[in-house]
Design an enzyme around this catalytic site. Sequence first.
Site: not given
Length: 244
Positions: A16, A87, A152
């Site tokens: 997605r 990714n 992150y």
Amino acid sequence: MGRLDGKVAIVTGGARGQGAAEVRLFAAEGASVVCTDVLVDEGQALAAELGGNVVFARHDVSREEEWDAAVALAQERFGGLHVLVNNAGIAHTASIAEHTVADYEKIVAVNQIGVFLGIRAAIAPMTAAGGGSIINISSVAGIRGIKNMIAYSASKYAVTGMTAGAALELARYQIRVNSIHPGVIQTPMLGVNAQSVTDAMVKNTPMRRLGEPVEIARAALFLASDESSYMTGAHVPVDGGSAA
């Protein structure tokens, strides 16, 4: 059309969002694609929609043995490996004081160790193919600080650094390694429901809009293709001007 004719690609996190846009565009441009993700239903549906030059495999990028399986599938099904898009990624928002070690380690396992394992797994098949292109999806958070996203940001800075180091090390094998640094992209990972938050993100972006997944996919397509044949070690922002 045909900018990736004859190339075999693995796209992680391909079920997605940005990953799916990359899978669609690569397939449309002639590549055979192994789409991998932990989201099995969505990944299988995408592969079924796109047809025989796209195959899906469940793949936890933080697990070394699952990388071996993904590369083996690319070789057995399509005959080699020329392009890898690292990714797959996850995010977590919390202040430093409230950020747990467990959450930090989970982010690092996927976003950082997963990229390392992918780079390493691609070396042998790409060398055998005479070269290749590794595209690491970092983030604008990999070139400037982001509040309340310490793990992150750390993981994405690591991707930026690994890209540079791998580019230097693998150039002799004609393996190019570059990174893309998305800004705020309209995907499920964004996880924003409040319009006020979205409006604030738009206000803080010089181009005054959120990015679309296909805009990241187009940058990945360029780096995957022979059009970027003299590019390695580059860090490409696709962020509406956020890091300018």
